[in-house]
Write an enzyme that holds these catalytic residues in place. Structure first.
Site, PDB file in Angstrom:
ATOM      1  N   HIS A  89       0.854  -1.187   0.000  1.00 25.10           N
ATOM      2  CA  HIS A  89       0.000   0.000   0.000  1.00 25.10           C
ATOM      3  C   HIS A  89       0.894   1.243   0.000  1.00 25.10           C
ATOM      4  O   HIS A  89       2.109   1.145   0.179  1.00 25.10           O
ATOM      5  CB  HIS A  89      -0.941  -0.002   1.218  1.00 25.10           C
ATOM      6  CG  HIS A  89      -0.227  -0.078   2.526  1.00 25.10           C
ATOM      7  ND1 HIS A  89      -0.217  -1.198   3.322  1.00 25.10           N
ATOM      8  CD2 HIS A  89       0.544   0.827   3.170  1.00 25.10           C
ATOM      9  CE1 HIS A  89       0.497  -0.980   4.386  1.00 25.10           C
ATOM     10  NE2 HIS A  89       0.987   0.244   4.328  1.00 25.10           N
TER      11      HIS A  89
HETATM   12  C1  T46 Z   1       3.022   0.708   6.756  1.00 27.50           C
HETATM   13  C2  T46 Z   1       3.805  -0.527   6.912  1.00 27.50           C
HETATM   14  C3  T46 Z   1       5.287  -0.275   6.954  1.00 27.50           C
HETATM   15  C4  T46 Z   1      -3.763  -0.809  13.807  1.00 27.50           C
HETATM   16  O1  T46 Z   1      -4.803  -1.074  14.430  1.00 27.50           O
HETATM   17  N1  T46 Z   1      -3.015   0.278  14.162  1.00 27.50           N
HETATM   18  C5  T46 Z   1      -1.859   0.602  13.529  1.00 27.50           C
HETATM   19  O2  T46 Z   1      -1.217   1.599  13.885  1.00 27.50           O
HETATM   20  C6  T46 Z   1      -1.418  -0.236  12.444  1.00 27.50           C
HETATM   21  C7  T46 Z   1      -0.132   0.097  11.692  1.00 27.50           C
HETATM   22  C8  T46 Z   1      -2.172  -1.321  12.105  1.00 27.50           C
HETATM   23  N2  T46 Z   1      -3.322  -1.606  12.777  1.00 27.50           N
HETATM   24  C9  T46 Z   1      -4.067  -2.811  12.418  1.00 27.50           C
HETATM   25  C10 T46 Z   1      -4.702  -2.770  11.042  1.00 27.50           C
HETATM   26  C11 T46 Z   1      -4.691  -4.219  10.619  1.00 27.50           C
HETATM   27  O3  T46 Z   1      -5.830  -4.876  11.123  1.00 27.50           O
HETATM   28  O4  T46 Z   1      -3.160  -3.915  12.387  1.00 27.50           O
HETATM   29  C12 T46 Z   1      -3.467  -4.794  11.327  1.00 27.50           C
HETATM   30  C13 T46 Z   1      -2.263  -4.989  10.415  1.00 27.50           C
HETATM   31  O5  T46 Z   1      -2.013  -3.751   9.700  1.00 27.50           O
HETATM   32  P1  T46 Z   1      -1.520  -3.746   8.176  1.00 27.50           P
HETATM   33  O6  T46 Z   1      -2.106  -4.874   7.435  1.00 27.50           O
HETATM   34  O7  T46 Z   1      -1.787  -2.360   7.634  1.00 27.50           O
HETATM   35  O8  T46 Z   1       0.053  -3.959   8.376  1.00 27.50           O
HETATM   36  P2  T46 Z   1       1.205  -3.892   7.273  1.00 27.50           P
HETATM   37  O9  T46 Z   1       2.385  -4.554   7.868  1.00 27.50           O
HETATM   38  O10 T46 Z   1       0.752  -4.367   5.948  1.00 27.50           O
HETATM   39  O11 T46 Z   1       1.526  -2.311   7.109  1.00 27.50           O
HETATM   40  C14 T46 Z   1       2.037  -1.564   8.207  1.00 27.50           C
HETATM   41  C15 T46 Z   1       1.304  -0.224   8.336  1.00 27.50           C
HETATM   42  O12 T46 Z   1      -0.104  -0.458   8.366  1.00 27.50           O
HETATM   43  C16 T46 Z   1       1.612   0.714   7.212  1.00 27.50           C
HETATM   44  O13 T46 Z   1       1.198   2.020   7.552  1.00 27.50           O
HETATM   45  O14 T46 Z   1       3.467   1.652   6.113  1.00 27.50           O
HETATM   46  O15 T46 Z   1       3.435  -1.319   8.036  1.00 27.50           O
END
Ligand code: T46
Length: 132
Positions: free
Chosen positions: A49
């Site tokens: 993303h």
């Molecule tokens: C990014 C990369 C480097 C939350 O509730 N709070 C938070 O601050 C974050 C980051 C995530 N979440 C929840 C949302 C999802 O249900 O945790 C779950 C996993 O998040 P996500 O699928 O977005 O994680 P990544 O590793 O794909 O991405 C993350 C960050 O979301 C993003 O901003 O730049 O790490």
């Protein structure tokens, strides 16, 4: 594409190392949020993303992982494997994280609180967003 790895100064002595992260000093924004990922399953790709506004610093504080950045024109692959190195990731950059070592802990310092509406999760939409 040009990438920005920040060298973090370690305050080492005979006891070991200590690194301090300070907003608007060695971290180039107000730190509103810190999160970290660990126990990452072998073979997965995280991220996939971009963000409209969010700026971040990624630090692999333990183990290693690879980050791919894509600004819509060029890509770069960066290996993070040192706790004294931070990768600055600006807004409007597509990011993917993969090749996590089993012991990897990837810590992220973020310039904003969590906001799902800041995410662009579709690559086609990302390219469109850049064009606009
Ligand atoms: C990014 C990369 C480097 C939350 O509730 N709070 C938070 O601050 C974050 C980051 C995530 N979440 C929840 C949302 C999802 O249900 O945790 C779950 C996993 O998040 P996500 O699928 O977005 O994680 P990544 O590793 O794909 O991405 C993350 C960050 O979301 C993003 O901003 O730049 O790490």
């Amino acid at each position: 594409m040009e990438t920005n790895k920040i060298k973090l100064v370690a305050h080492g002595d005979y006891r070991g190392q200590l690194i301090a992260l300070e907003e608007n000093k060695n971290i180039p924004f107000d730190i509103k949020r810190v999160y970290y990922m660990y126990d990452t399953v072998a073979g997965v790709i995280r991220g996939k993303h971009a963000h409209k506004s969010l700026q971040q610093i990624l630090i692999c504080v333990h183990g290693s992982c690879t980050v791919k950045l894509d600004d819509g024109r060029e890509t770069a692959e960066i290996r993070l494997d040192k706790p004294d190195e931070g990768l600055y990731v600006s807004n409007v950059v597509w990011r993917e994280m993969y090749d996590f070592s089993p012991d990897a802990v990837l810590m992220v310092l973020a310039s904003e609180l969590y906001d799902e509406s800041d995410y662009i999760r579709d690559y086609g939409e990302f390219l469109e967003y850049i064009r606009e």
